[in-house]
Scaffold this motif. Structure first.
Motif, PDB file in Angstrom:
ATOM      1  N   UNK A 188     -11.233   7.118  -1.714  1.00 57.38           N
ATOM      2  CA  UNK A 188     -11.792   8.126  -0.811  1.00 57.38           C
ATOM      3  C   UNK A 188     -12.994   7.509  -0.111  1.00 57.38           C
ATOM      4  N   UNK A 189     -13.810   8.305   0.478  1.00 52.24           N
ATOM      5  CA  UNK A 189     -14.950   7.773   1.221  1.00 52.24           C
ATOM      6  C   UNK A 189     -14.525   7.331   2.613  1.00 52.24           C
ATOM      7  N   UNK A 190     -15.468   6.727   3.333  1.00 53.98           N
ATOM      8  CA  UNK A 190     -15.200   6.318   4.707  1.00 53.98           C
ATOM      9  C   UNK A 190     -14.032   5.333   4.769  1.00 53.98           C
ATOM     10  N   UNK A 191     -13.998   4.397   3.837  1.00 55.68           N
ATOM     11  CA  UNK A 191     -12.920   3.416   3.856  1.00 55.68           C
ATOM     12  C   UNK A 191     -11.577   4.074   3.592  1.00 55.68           C
ATOM     13  N   UNK A 192     -11.559   5.079   2.750  1.00 55.28           N
ATOM     14  CA  UNK A 192     -10.325   5.795   2.490  1.00 55.28           C
ATOM     15  C   UNK A 192      -9.804   6.464   3.745  1.00 55.28           C
ATOM     16  N   UNK A 193     -10.723   7.022   4.517  1.00 58.27           N
ATOM     17  CA  UNK A 193     -10.330   7.683   5.758  1.00 58.27           C
ATOM     18  C   UNK A 193      -9.832   6.663   6.780  1.00 58.27           C
ATOM     19  N   UNK A 194     -10.529   5.539   6.879  1.00 57.06           N
ATOM     20  CA  UNK A 194     -10.108   4.486   7.815  1.00 57.06           C
ATOM     21  C   UNK A 194      -8.723   3.993   7.450  1.00 57.06           C
ATOM     22  N   UNK A 195      -8.522   3.773   6.171  1.00 64.00           N
ATOM     23  CA  UNK A 195      -7.222   3.285   5.711  1.00 64.00           C
ATOM     24  C   UNK A 195      -6.121   4.275   6.087  1.00 64.00           C
ATOM     25  N   UNK A 196      -6.387   5.527   5.865  1.00 60.42           N
ATOM     26  CA  UNK A 196      -5.391   6.569   6.160  1.00 60.42           C
ATOM     27  C   UNK A 196      -5.089   6.593   7.664  1.00 60.42           C
ATOM     28  N   UNK A 197      -6.135   6.642   8.483  1.00 65.16           N
ATOM     29  CA  UNK A 197      -5.928   6.679   9.937  1.00 65.16           C
ATOM     30  C   UNK A 197      -5.176   5.457  10.418  1.00 65.16           C
ATOM     31  N   UNK A 198      -5.535   4.284   9.886  1.00 68.02           N
ATOM     32  CA  UNK A 198      -4.904   3.042  10.327  1.00 68.02           C
ATOM     33  C   UNK A 198      -3.414   3.033   9.990  1.00 68.02           C
ATOM     34  N   UNK A 199      -3.079   3.527   8.822  1.00 65.86           N
ATOM     35  CA  UNK A 199      -1.673   3.523   8.441  1.00 65.86           C
ATOM     36  C   UNK A 199      -0.849   4.443   9.336  1.00 65.86           C
ATOM     37  N   UNK A 200      -1.433   5.568   9.719  1.00 65.57           N
ATOM     38  CA  UNK A 200      -0.747   6.443  10.666  1.00 65.57           C
ATOM     39  C   UNK A 200      -0.666   5.774  12.029  1.00 65.57           C
ATOM     40  N   UNK A 201      -1.778   5.156  12.460  1.00 64.34           N
ATOM     41  CA  UNK A 201      -1.822   4.541  13.784  1.00 64.34           C
ATOM     42  C   UNK A 201      -0.806   3.414  13.928  1.00 64.34           C
ATOM     43  N   UNK A 202      -0.626   2.641  12.836  1.00 62.14           N
ATOM     44  CA  UNK A 202       0.350   1.565  12.883  1.00 62.14           C
ATOM     45  C   UNK A 202       1.780   2.079  12.752  1.00 62.14           C
ATOM     46  N   UNK A 203       1.920   3.350  12.451  1.00 62.27           N
ATOM     47  CA  UNK A 203       3.259   3.895  12.256  1.00 62.27           C
ATOM     48  C   UNK A 203       3.860   3.500  10.921  1.00 62.27           C
ATOM     49  N   UNK A 204       2.999   3.151   9.962  1.00 64.10           N
ATOM     50  CA  UNK A 204       3.507   2.719   8.655  1.00 64.10           C
ATOM     51  C   UNK A 204       3.764   3.909   7.738  1.00 64.10           C
ATOM     52  N   UNK A 205       3.059   4.998   8.022  1.00 60.92           N
ATOM     53  CA  UNK A 205       3.352   6.240   7.306  1.00 60.92           C
ATOM     54  C   UNK A 205       3.459   7.343   8.357  1.00 60.92           C
ATOM     55  N   UNK A 206       4.119   8.433   7.983  1.00 57.59           N
ATOM     56  CA  UNK A 206       4.216   9.574   8.905  1.00 57.59           C
ATOM     57  C   UNK A 206       4.244  10.856   8.105  1.00 57.59           C
ATOM     58  N   UNK A 207       3.972  11.965   8.826  1.00 54.86           N
ATOM     59  CA  UNK A 207       3.956  13.253   8.152  1.00 54.86           C
ATOM     60  C   UNK A 207       5.351  13.615   7.669  1.00 54.86           C
ATOM     61  N   UNK A 208       5.430  14.282   6.521  1.00 50.58           N
ATOM     62  CA  UNK A 208       6.716  14.766   6.025  1.00 50.58           C
ATOM     63  C   UNK A 208       6.967  16.182   6.499  1.00 50.58           C
ATOM     64  N   UNK A 209       7.879  16.853   5.872  1.00 50.42           N
ATOM     65  CA  UNK A 209       8.272  18.192   6.304  1.00 50.42           C
ATOM     66  C   UNK A 209       7.103  19.161   6.216  1.00 50.42           C
ATOM     67  N   UNK A 210       6.545  19.275   5.050  1.00 51.11           N
ATOM     68  CA  UNK A 210       5.459  20.239   4.875  1.00 51.11           C
ATOM     69  C   UNK A 210       4.108  19.563   5.055  1.00 51.11           C
ATOM     70  N   UNK A 211       3.168  20.337   5.479  1.00 51.21           N
ATOM     71  CA  UNK A 211       1.830  19.807   5.685  1.00 51.21           C
ATOM     72  C   UNK A 211       1.350  19.040   4.458  1.00 51.21           C
ATOM     73  N   UNK A 212       0.585  18.037   4.678  1.00 49.17           N
ATOM     74  CA  UNK A 212      -0.041  17.206   3.640  1.00 49.17           C
ATOM     75  C   UNK A 212       0.932  16.203   3.035  1.00 49.17           C
ATOM     76  N   UNK A 213       2.205  16.435   3.103  1.00 48.04           N
ATOM     77  CA  UNK A 213       3.112  15.439   2.534  1.00 48.04           C
ATOM     78  C   UNK A 213       3.285  14.282   3.507  1.00 48.04           C
ATOM     79  N   UNK A 214       3.479  13.117   2.974  1.00 44.74           N
ATOM     80  CA  UNK A 214       3.478  11.885   3.757  1.00 44.74           C
ATOM     81  C   UNK A 214       4.617  11.012   3.268  1.00 44.74           C
ATOM     82  N   UNK A 215       5.219  10.262   4.150  1.00 34.50           N
ATOM     83  CA  UNK A 215       6.205   9.302   3.654  1.00 34.50           C
ATOM     84  C   UNK A 215       6.065   7.967   4.374  1.00 34.50           C
ATOM     85  N   UNK A 216       6.488   6.923   3.715  1.00 33.60           N
ATOM     86  CA  UNK A 216       6.362   5.585   4.275  1.00 33.60           C
ATOM     87  C   UNK A 216       7.513   5.343   5.226  1.00 33.60           C
ATOM     88  N   UNK A 217       7.233   4.727   6.370  1.00 28.51           N
ATOM     89  CA  UNK A 217       8.292   4.404   7.327  1.00 28.51           C
ATOM     90  C   UNK A 217       8.889   3.043   6.984  1.00 28.51           C
TER      91      UNK A 217
END
Lengths: 234, 234
Positions: A188-217
């Motif tokens: 968690x912390x700032x680095x946790x947030x950066x990591x999360x945003x970066x993974x979405x930005x790279x398209x390495x993870x994406x949102x799943x069906x229900x809110x908060x769920x995530x899956x790897x692409x």
DNA sequence: GGGCGAATTCGCTGCCCGGCGAAACGTTCG
DNA sequence: CGAACGTTTCGCCGGGCAGCGAATTCGCCC
């Protein structure tokens, strides 16, 4: 956890006595995979009254075998470190496993990676724990003497998310957050947030069906192991 | 010494309990260098009555931590094997030594090699023990499931002492003899006699001042390490 | 704020086990 | 053969400790 003289019978006996009780042995074996349990769960697991378990756990914590972490009205307990796990395993099974399974103890996570999700602004669930383990294993995070980002770790984040991804703000850069499904830490912390945003930005993870769920692409499955020592499900 | 299920709290507790007593811990630490002690010596060393020590030793032997060997009215006790030593060390000192010090635990012998002597027709004393250790370390002798000469060992003896050095007679080819100064085994039996004769014949050892005493020659000091993994004194 | 649930503290009971000395057993030595 | 010695068996004593239930504290949620 002291230096420990080379040969002190009393010290040896004292250490052995910690594991010489069936209930305490049950606790240590339950905790051996590194996950955190609550005091009540351990009591039920061992089949003793909560009061009895409390005394045992207190003793194990005092001796430095276990570390404790309060969260709400729960008290989570973990083995203090891999050396403790090694000692327990040495005594439990005849031949211990290889000293340090190089790949990390992430195999267990494989079957549950589907439980990946976000927690506020960072990644949690099995994915979060796996990433956390990988960061530690690769020396990007250090857990000795509190959690901290190492210089290589800082460089790693720059490579991942562009220059100065972690500006100096009031928020802690890294923070360990106890994951309530995995019972282990994720970042968690700032680095946790950066990591999360970066993974979405790279398209390495994406949102799943229900809110908060995530899956790897598929892209993430291919790209992540190049960045980090992680074991993703096949 | 059973296979031991992967995770049995009761078994773990039982094993730990063996070392969870100050007296038993003292015994195991005293025995950790691999030498054999008598029951009485261990009792005195730990500061308990012989009767008390007897009970503890019996328990350790039953559990398979120690092995026993009767010789006259003495009872010698040794750790059952290196795994036991490793377990004890793991629990005793924080960081154990390297799993298997490749050179063998022969360093201790260095300062006392002068105690080399013959015992009937074979070599005893520190030299005898060092040779025995070297033969085992190089896979020429095997101690698993009783003492036996391996095929490479047979070849080694042929190379040392000429063709068919160990004719089939009534005498056992190899026998372990407990050395009463070193408290460890040296090689007896037909092979022990051949080894002794060959070393004298090559001029690698020679008689000392008094009967039975033996010393290594310069030639032996130079030639022995080519044949066997041994640590001779500088 | 009241109630619930988790965890801990406290006092008590019972048992396991380590300690000893005395006596028995077997071996060695004079 | 008898004495001395190392070891083992036996019976007993005492302390430590694991277990429980009851009472208390603390945090969370309605």
């Amino acid at each position: 956890m002291s230096g420990a003289g080379p040969v002190d019978p009393a010290a040896l006996a004292a250490r052995a006595a910690l594991l010489a009780d069936r209930t305490r042995a049950t606790f240590c074996l339950a905790l051996i995979d590194g996950r955190a349990w609550t005091a009540g769960e351990l009591a039920r697991h061992a089949g003793v009254a909560p009061s009895t378990a409390s005394v045992h756990l207190d003793r194990l914590v005092r001796a430095g075998l276990l570390v404790t972490e309060r969260q709400g009205r729960h008290r989570y307990l973990r083995l203090a470190g891999p050396e403790v796990a090694r000692t327990v395993e040495t005594l439990a099974g005849g031949a211990g496993p290889a000293p340090v399974p190089p790949g990390l103890r992430a195999s267990r996570a494989a079957s549950r990676l589907a439980a990946a999700r976000t927690c506020y602004d960072h990644l949690a669930g099995a994915l979060g724990v796996t990433l956390f383990d990988g960061l530690v294993a690769d020396g990007l995070l250090t857990t000795t003497d509190g959690l901290a980002l190492t210089p290589p770790g800082r460089a790693w984040f720059t490579a991942l998310a562009g220059p100065d991804p972690l500006p100096r703000t009031g928020r802690p850069v890294v923070r360990a957050c106890l994951d309530w499904t995995e019972r282990r830490h994720h970042l968690a912390g700032a680095a946790g947030a950066v990591l999360c945003r970066a993974l979405f930005a790279h398209g390495w993870v994406e949102r799943g069906r229900d809110r908060r769920s995530v899956r790897i692409t598929e892209a993430g499955r291919a790209a992540l192991p190049d960045r980090l020592t992680v074991a993703l499900p096949s």
